[in-house]
Design a protein around this motif. Structure first.
Motif, short mmCIF file in Angstrom:
data_model
loop_
_atom_site.label_atom_id
_atom_site.label_comp_id
_atom_site.label_asym_id
_atom_site.label_seq_id
_atom_site.Cartn_x
_atom_site.Cartn_y
_atom_site.Cartn_z
N ALA A 2 0.84 -1.20 0.00
CA ALA A 2 0.00 0.00 0.00
C ALA A 2 0.88 1.25 0.00
O ALA A 2 0.57 2.24 -0.69
CB ALA A 2 -0.93 0.00 1.21
N GLY A 3 1.95 1.24 0.74
CA GLY A 3 2.87 2.37 0.75
C GLY A 3 3.48 2.61 -0.62
O GLY A 3 3.63 3.76 -1.05
N ARG A 4 3.81 1.54 -1.33
CA ARG A 4 4.37 1.69 -2.68
C ARG A 4 3.34 2.27 -3.65
O ARG A 4 3.67 3.11 -4.49
CB ARG A 4 4.84 0.33 -3.20
N VAL A 5 2.11 1.79 -3.54
CA VAL A 5 1.05 2.29 -4.42
C VAL A 5 0.84 3.78 -4.18
O VAL A 5 0.73 4.57 -5.12
CB VAL A 5 -0.27 1.50 -4.21
N ILE A 6 0.80 4.19 -2.93
CA ILE A 6 0.60 5.60 -2.61
C ILE A 6 1.77 6.44 -3.14
O ILE A 6 1.57 7.53 -3.69
CB ILE A 6 0.41 5.78 -1.09
N LYS A 7 2.96 5.90 -3.01
CA LYS A 7 4.15 6.62 -3.50
C LYS A 7 4.08 6.80 -5.02
O LYS A 7 4.39 7.87 -5.55
CB LYS A 7 5.40 5.85 -3.11
N GLU A 8 3.66 5.75 -5.72
CA GLU A 8 3.54 5.83 -7.18
C GLU A 8 2.44 6.80 -7.59
O GLU A 8 2.57 7.51 -8.59
CB GLU A 8 3.27 4.45 -7.78
N GLU A 9 1.34 6.82 -6.85
CA GLU A 9 0.24 7.74 -7.15
C GLU A 9 0.70 9.19 -7.08
O GLU A 9 0.26 10.03 -7.85
CB GLU A 9 -0.91 7.53 -6.16
N LYS A 10 1.57 9.49 -6.13
CA LYS A 10 2.06 10.85 -5.97
C LYS A 10 2.94 11.28 -7.14
O LYS A 10 3.05 12.46 -7.43
CB LYS A 10 2.84 10.98 -4.66
N ASN A 11 3.56 10.33 -7.81
CA ASN A 11 4.47 10.64 -8.91
C ASN A 11 3.76 10.79 -10.25
O ASN A 11 4.38 11.20 -11.22
CB ASN A 11 5.55 9.56 -9.02
N VAL A 12 2.48 10.44 -10.34
CA VAL A 12 1.75 10.54 -11.60
C VAL A 12 1.48 12.02 -11.88
O VAL A 12 0.95 12.74 -11.02
CB VAL A 12 0.43 9.75 -11.54
N LEU A 13 1.84 12.46 -13.07
CA LEU A 13 1.62 13.85 -13.46
C LEU A 13 0.32 13.95 -14.25
O LEU A 13 0.04 13.11 -15.11
CB LEU A 13 2.79 14.36 -14.30
N SER A 14 -0.42 14.98 -13.99
CA SER A 14 -1.66 15.18 -14.73
C SER A 14 -1.37 16.01 -15.97
O SER A 14 -0.39 16.73 -16.05
CB SER A 14 -2.69 15.88 -13.85
N ASN A 15 -2.25 15.89 -16.93
CA ASN A 15 -2.12 16.63 -18.17
C ASN A 15 -2.45 18.10 -17.89
O ASN A 15 -3.56 18.42 -17.48
CB ASN A 15 -3.06 16.05 -19.22
N PRO A 16 -1.53 19.03 -18.14
CA PRO A 16 -1.80 20.43 -17.82
C PRO A 16 -2.86 21.05 -18.72
O PRO A 16 -3.45 22.07 -18.38
CB PRO A 16 -0.44 21.11 -18.01
N PHE A 17 -3.13 20.46 -19.85
CA PHE A 17 -4.10 21.03 -20.78
C PHE A 17 -5.49 20.42 -20.63
O PHE A 17 -6.40 20.77 -21.36
CB PHE A 17 -3.61 20.87 -22.23
N LEU A 18 -5.64 19.52 -19.67
CA LEU A 18 -6.92 18.85 -19.48
C LEU A 18 -8.01 19.85 -19.11
O LEU A 18 -9.09 19.86 -19.71
CB LEU A 18 -6.81 17.76 -18.41
N SER A 19 -7.75 20.70 -18.13
CA SER A 19 -8.78 21.65 -17.71
C SER A 19 -9.11 22.64 -18.83
O SER A 19 -10.26 23.04 -19.01
CB SER A 19 -8.34 22.41 -16.46
N THR A 20 -8.10 23.02 -19.64
CA THR A 20 -8.35 23.94 -20.76
C THR A 20 -9.26 23.29 -21.79
O THR A 20 -10.19 23.93 -22.29
CB THR A 20 -7.01 24.34 -21.41
#
Length: 143
Positions: free
Chosen positions: A46-64
């Motif tokens: 679970a700690g590894r999964v949470i750590k990986e989730e924090k490293n995922v970058l969102s698409n900056p143009f998604l909201s646009t």
């Protein structure tokens, strides 16, 4: 050490912040108890999964893109029609008139029934019928 104590110390064991004696007891228990060892491995996973989730970058143009789509959908819609002011005034007048008519018809319906005036008036004792259990019998006598 029992399972409940071991589970209580798992976080500190993983962070390597337990005193030596308790750390050895937890390690020994994890080697012998498969249930606690499984819980410890799930905690690490679970700690590894949470750590990986924090490293995922969102698409900056998604909201646009989403906002642009919302804007284009609103442009396709038909503009709201302007309702003339007299329509709003007429609605309020009709609501007021219907309420007044309902009150007047209620009063009229209540006045339709009039008790027969030819009936004899009730004796005074009947006015106290509910209080008969509260009053003494001498109240109704002339003594």
């Amino acid at each position: 050490m029992n399972c409940q104590e071991c589970l209580k110390y798992l976080d500190e064991y993983h962070e390597d912040s337990l005193p030596g004696g308790i750390k050895d007891q937890v390690k020994e228990h994890l080697e012998t108890c498969t249930g606690c060892a499984e819980s410890y491995h799930l905690m690490i996973l679970a700690g590894r999964v949470i750590k990986e989730e924090k490293n995922v970058l969102s698409n900056p143009f998604l909201s646009t893109r989403i906002m642009a789509q919302i804007g284009s959908d609103e442009m396709l819609k038909e503009p709201a029609k302007q309702v003339p002011v007299y329509v709003h005034m007429l609605q309020s007048v009709l609501v007021t008139l219907s309420l007044a008519l309902a009150v007047i018809s209620g009063i009229f319906a209540g006045n339709i029934y009039k008790p027969d005036q030819a009936e004899s008036p009730l004796p005074i004792e009947m006015a106290y019928i509910d209080d008969a259990t509260l009053e003494a019998v001498t109240f109704f006598t002339n003594e």
